[in-house]
Scaffold this motif. Structure first.
Motif, PDB file in Angstrom:
ATOM      1  N   MET A 126     -11.284  -6.775   7.257  1.00  0.00           N
ATOM      2  CA  MET A 126     -11.005  -5.857   8.352  1.00  0.00           C
ATOM      3  C   MET A 126     -10.633  -4.497   7.781  1.00  0.00           C
ATOM      4  O   MET A 126      -9.825  -4.392   6.885  1.00  0.00           O
ATOM      5  CB  MET A 126      -9.864  -6.401   9.206  1.00  0.00           C
ATOM      6  N   THR A 127     -11.228  -3.449   8.338  1.00  0.00           N
ATOM      7  CA  THR A 127     -10.913  -2.101   7.878  1.00  0.00           C
ATOM      8  C   THR A 127     -10.120  -1.311   8.910  1.00  0.00           C
ATOM      9  O   THR A 127      -9.525  -0.305   8.577  1.00  0.00           O
ATOM     10  CB  THR A 127     -12.191  -1.322   7.529  1.00  0.00           C
ATOM     11  N   THR A 166     -11.887   7.840  12.739  1.00  0.00           N
ATOM     12  CA  THR A 166     -10.763   7.103  12.160  1.00  0.00           C
ATOM     13  C   THR A 166     -11.218   5.707  11.745  1.00  0.00           C
ATOM     14  O   THR A 166     -10.894   5.237  10.651  1.00  0.00           O
ATOM     15  CB  THR A 166      -9.592   7.014  13.161  1.00  0.00           C
ATOM     16  N   ALA A 167     -11.984   5.056  12.597  1.00  0.00           N
ATOM     17  CA  ALA A 167     -12.480   3.710  12.295  1.00  0.00           C
ATOM     18  C   ALA A 167     -13.323   3.701  11.021  1.00  0.00           C
ATOM     19  O   ALA A 167     -13.268   2.746  10.241  1.00  0.00           O
ATOM     20  CB  ALA A 167     -13.295   3.173  13.472  1.00  0.00           C
ATOM     21  N   ARG A 168     -14.081   4.775  10.802  1.00  0.00           N
ATOM     22  CA  ARG A 168     -14.927   4.867   9.603  1.00  0.00           C
ATOM     23  C   ARG A 168     -14.147   5.322   8.370  1.00  0.00           C
ATOM     24  O   ARG A 168     -14.704   5.420   7.278  1.00  0.00           O
ATOM     25  CB  ARG A 168     -16.093   5.817   9.861  1.00  0.00           C
ATOM     26  N   GLY A 169     -12.877   5.644   8.548  1.00  0.00           N
ATOM     27  CA  GLY A 169     -12.064   6.088   7.415  1.00  0.00           C
ATOM     28  C   GLY A 169     -12.250   7.554   7.068  1.00  0.00           C
ATOM     29  O   GLY A 169     -11.887   7.985   5.975  1.00  0.00           O
ATOM     30  N   HIS A 207      -6.453   2.620  10.782  1.00  0.00           N
ATOM     31  CA  HIS A 207      -7.348   2.314   9.669  1.00  0.00           C
ATOM     32  C   HIS A 207      -6.530   1.666   8.555  1.00  0.00           C
ATOM     33  O   HIS A 207      -5.324   1.892   8.441  1.00  0.00           O
ATOM     34  CB  HIS A 207      -8.000   3.611   9.171  1.00  0.00           C
ATOM     35  N   GLU A 208      -7.186   0.887   7.697  1.00  0.00           N
ATOM     36  CA  GLU A 208      -6.486   0.209   6.611  1.00  0.00           C
ATOM     37  C   GLU A 208      -5.815   1.181   5.638  1.00  0.00           C
ATOM     38  O   GLU A 208      -4.911   0.801   4.894  1.00  0.00           O
ATOM     39  CB  GLU A 208      -7.431  -0.720   5.859  1.00  0.00           C
ATOM     40  N   SER A 209      -6.205   2.439   5.654  1.00  0.00           N
ATOM     41  CA  SER A 209      -5.592   3.455   4.793  1.00  0.00           C
ATOM     42  C   SER A 209      -4.190   3.837   5.261  1.00  0.00           C
ATOM     43  O   SER A 209      -3.473   4.535   4.553  1.00  0.00           O
ATOM     44  CB  SER A 209      -6.469   4.707   4.765  1.00  0.00           C
ATOM     45  N   GLY A 210      -3.828   3.398   6.478  1.00  0.00           N
ATOM     46  CA  GLY A 210      -2.523   3.727   7.042  1.00  0.00           C
ATOM     47  C   GLY A 210      -2.581   4.819   8.088  1.00  0.00           C
ATOM     48  O   GLY A 210      -1.613   5.053   8.808  1.00  0.00           O
ATOM     49  N   TRP A 211      -3.719   5.507   8.190  1.00  0.00           N
ATOM     50  CA  TRP A 211      -3.856   6.565   9.200  1.00  0.00           C
ATOM     51  C   TRP A 211      -4.055   5.956  10.579  1.00  0.00           C
ATOM     52  O   TRP A 211      -4.790   4.976  10.738  1.00  0.00           O
ATOM     53  CB  TRP A 211      -5.011   7.496   8.853  1.00  0.00           C
ATOM     54  N   SER A 212      -3.385   6.548  11.552  1.00  0.00           N
ATOM     55  CA  SER A 212      -3.402   6.031  12.917  1.00  0.00           C
ATOM     56  C   SER A 212      -3.591   7.179  13.908  1.00  0.00           C
ATOM     57  O   SER A 212      -3.013   8.256  13.742  1.00  0.00           O
ATOM     58  CB  SER A 212      -2.071   5.327  13.200  1.00  0.00           C
ATOM     59  N   GLU A 240      -1.542  -5.526  22.316  1.00  0.00           N
ATOM     60  CA  GLU A 240      -2.348  -6.582  21.713  1.00  0.00           C
ATOM     61  C   GLU A 240      -3.322  -5.975  20.711  1.00  0.00           C
ATOM     62  O   GLU A 240      -3.938  -4.943  20.962  1.00  0.00           O
ATOM     63  CB  GLU A 240      -3.135  -7.334  22.790  1.00  0.00           C
ATOM     64  N   GLU A 241      -3.474  -6.621  19.564  1.00  0.00           N
ATOM     65  CA  GLU A 241      -4.334  -6.122  18.495  1.00  0.00           C
ATOM     66  C   GLU A 241      -5.771  -6.600  18.679  1.00  0.00           C
ATOM     67  O   GLU A 241      -6.018  -7.783  18.897  1.00  0.00           O
ATOM     68  CB  GLU A 241      -3.799  -6.607  17.146  1.00  0.00           C
ATOM     69  N   ILE A 242      -6.720  -5.667  18.565  1.00  0.00           N
ATOM     70  CA  ILE A 242      -8.147  -5.972  18.647  1.00  0.00           C
ATOM     71  C   ILE A 242      -8.759  -5.557  17.315  1.00  0.00           C
ATOM     72  O   ILE A 242      -8.694  -4.383  16.937  1.00  0.00           O
ATOM     73  CB  ILE A 242      -8.841  -5.224  19.811  1.00  0.00           C
ATOM     74  N   ASP A 243      -9.349  -6.497  16.587  1.00  0.00           N
ATOM     75  CA  ASP A 243      -9.942  -6.204  15.286  1.00  0.00           C
ATOM     76  C   ASP A 243     -11.296  -5.526  15.442  1.00  0.00           C
ATOM     77  O   ASP A 243     -12.170  -6.020  16.158  1.00  0.00           O
ATOM     78  CB  ASP A 243     -10.114  -7.481  14.471  1.00  0.00           C
TER      79      ASP A 243
END
Length: 101
Positions: A1-2, A86-89, A42-47, A11-14
């Motif tokens: 998951m990225t 954001t989703a793409r990083g 994003h997995e980088s911590g950015w929201s 609720e979290e949606i992957d």
């Protein structure tokens, strides 16, 4: 998951796709004080958090040194565009887009 997204109830949606993102944004039209936003992280911590009036907050939730950037966007399509970046990083691109006048 990225990346993942929180809906208005927390609720979290992957890895939602664009259609799911638009659906989650539609939910915030009936937001209340307890559940005022949706956010994509994003997995980088950015929201990127999004509120009913197209107000967004961009921040690195994993860095104590990161100051949030707030903006009100002119359209929901602009909001969706930033969420997809954001989703793409593409964190530098989101930062630049929010810094533009």
């Amino acid at each position: 998951m990225t990346y993942f997204m929180y809906d208005a109830m927390g609720e979290e949606i992957d890895e939602p796709d664009e259609a799911q993102i638009r659906s989650l944004l539609a939910e915030i039209s009936s937001a209340d004080e307890e559940h005022p936003d949706v956010s994509l992280q994003h997995e980088s911590g950015w929201s990127l958090s999004v509120f009913p009036d197209r107000f967004v907050r961009w921040q690195n939730v994993e860095s104590a040194q990161s100051e949030p950037v707030d903006a009100t966007l002119s359209s929901w399509d602009d909001v969706v565009g930033l969420l997809l970046m954001t989703a793409r990083g593409e964190t530098d691109e989101v930062t630049s887009a929010l810094a533009a006048p």
